[in-house]
Write an enzyme that holds these catalytic residues in place. Structure first.
Site, mmCIF file in Angstrom:
data_model
loop_
_atom_site.group_PDB
_atom_site.id
_atom_site.type_symbol
_atom_site.label_atom_id
_atom_site.label_comp_id
_atom_site.label_asym_id
_atom_site.label_seq_id
_atom_site.Cartn_x
_atom_site.Cartn_y
_atom_site.Cartn_z
ATOM 1 N N HIS A 60 0.858 -1.201 0.000
ATOM 2 C CA HIS A 60 0.000 0.000 0.000
ATOM 3 C C HIS A 60 0.889 1.245 0.000
ATOM 4 O O HIS A 60 1.958 1.274 0.615
ATOM 5 C CB HIS A 60 -0.913 -0.010 1.229
ATOM 6 C CG HIS A 60 -1.938 1.075 1.196
ATOM 7 N ND1 HIS A 60 -1.659 2.356 1.613
ATOM 8 C CD2 HIS A 60 -3.224 1.074 0.765
ATOM 9 C CE1 HIS A 60 -2.754 3.099 1.442
ATOM 10 N NE2 HIS A 60 -3.715 2.337 0.932
ATOM 11 N N GLU A 100 -3.943 1.917 -7.640
ATOM 12 C CA GLU A 100 -4.213 3.092 -6.803
ATOM 13 C C GLU A 100 -3.204 4.172 -7.130
ATOM 14 O O GLU A 100 -2.061 4.120 -6.640
ATOM 15 C CB GLU A 100 -4.018 2.744 -5.323
ATOM 16 C CG GLU A 100 -5.070 1.871 -4.739
ATOM 17 C CD GLU A 100 -5.126 2.035 -3.215
ATOM 18 O OE1 GLU A 100 -6.148 2.491 -2.727
ATOM 19 O OE2 GLU A 100 -4.142 1.731 -2.539
HETATM 20 P P1 PGA Z 1 -9.121 6.653 0.045
HETATM 21 O O1 PGA Z 1 -8.026 5.567 0.446
HETATM 22 O O2 PGA Z 1 -10.326 5.910 -0.418
HETATM 23 O O3 PGA Z 1 -9.356 7.415 1.323
HETATM 24 O O4 PGA Z 1 -8.524 7.496 -1.022
HETATM 25 C C1 PGA Z 1 -7.762 4.501 -0.369
HETATM 26 C C2 PGA Z 1 -6.601 3.724 0.172
HETATM 27 O O5 PGA Z 1 -5.874 4.176 1.040
HETATM 28 O O6 PGA Z 1 -6.352 2.612 -0.249
#
Ligand code: PGA
Length: 234
Positions: free
Chosen positions: A86, A155
């Site tokens: 992450h 992401e």
């Molecule tokens: P968020 O976080 O939805 O608050 O942008 C996503 C994540 O940390 O994986």
């Protein structure tokens, strides 16, 4: 609805909140849900309604690593999934690609399904090298590895917790490329999108080709919001 919902609760909720969260989700109509709470709630939040996921793990099975928890230990309490790589682990705890690959291997050895998070930073996006960066990194992490099942979360780093997210066509293209590469390593690959998913964009995001689900951070900390989001797209 067969899209996957993952909620990353990060370092949120007290013990009381965690029990309450579980009760509310248990009583809801939500399905295909994976919840990643803090490790201390992995037992408290066990449910038949959803699966549990760790937010991180150590790649060695045992040892003198004060404060760490290994994938082997997580498996021993029946945790089925773990996030790996992450953005917050990379940025705040200096995790690098080598660490991420070791963690992936440890998950496989310990029968934990990895949820690999991958993305580009703001500069890489501006320099138009996002796809190149993500695909090269993915190839390095997966080199020589084959596995039963892999969940990848695309992401964009600049999108996490910022209320901004990519254009839908960029998500579509990135997911297609990621899926092509990952399919060489597993028969079961799911590519999810994460980064500022909320009730205003979830429907459009889940309608994009090759988006198999979403990873939700902030918008999922309140279980009622999570259920509302599910009901928008169910
Ligand atoms: P968020 O976080 O939805 O608050 O942008 C996503 C994540 O940390 O994986």
């Amino acid at each position: 609805m067969n899209k996957i919902f993952i909620v990353n609760l990060k370092m949120n909720l007290t013990y009381k909140d965690a029990s309450c969260y579980k009760r509310i989700v248990d009583e809801s109509n939500i399905n295909n849900l994976i919840i990643a709470p803090s490790n201390i709630y992995l037992e408290t939040m066990k449910s038949n309604k959803y699966e549990l996921c760790a937010q991180n793990g150590h790649y060695l099975d045992y040892g003198a690593f004060t404060g760490e928890v290994s994938f082997k230990q997580l498996h021993s309490i029946n945790v089925k999934y773990s996030l790996i790589g992450h953005y917050e682990r990379r940025k705040l705890f200096n995790e690098n690609i080598k660490d991420i690959r070791l963690k992936l291997l440890s998950c496989i050895n310990n029968e934990i399904i990895p949820i690999l998070c991958i993305g580009e930073d703001k500069k890489e996006k501006e320099n138009k090298v996002a796809i190149k960066k993500v695909i090269e990194e993915l190839k390095t992490i997966l080199k020589g590895i084959s596995l039963d099942k892999l969940i990848i979360v695309y992401e964009p780093f600049w999108s996490i917790g910022t209320l901004s997210y990519p254009e839908y066509k960029d998500i579509e293209l990135m997911h297609e490329r990621i899926k092509n590469i990952a399919s060489e390593h597993t028969k079961n690959v799911y590519v999810l999108y994460g980064g500022s998913v909320d009730k205003n964009n979830i429907k459009e995001i889940l309608n994009i080709n090759n988006v198999d689900g979403v990873l939700i951070g902030n918008s999922g900390i309140n279980p009622h919001n999570l259920i509302e989001m599910y009901n928008i797209v169910k």
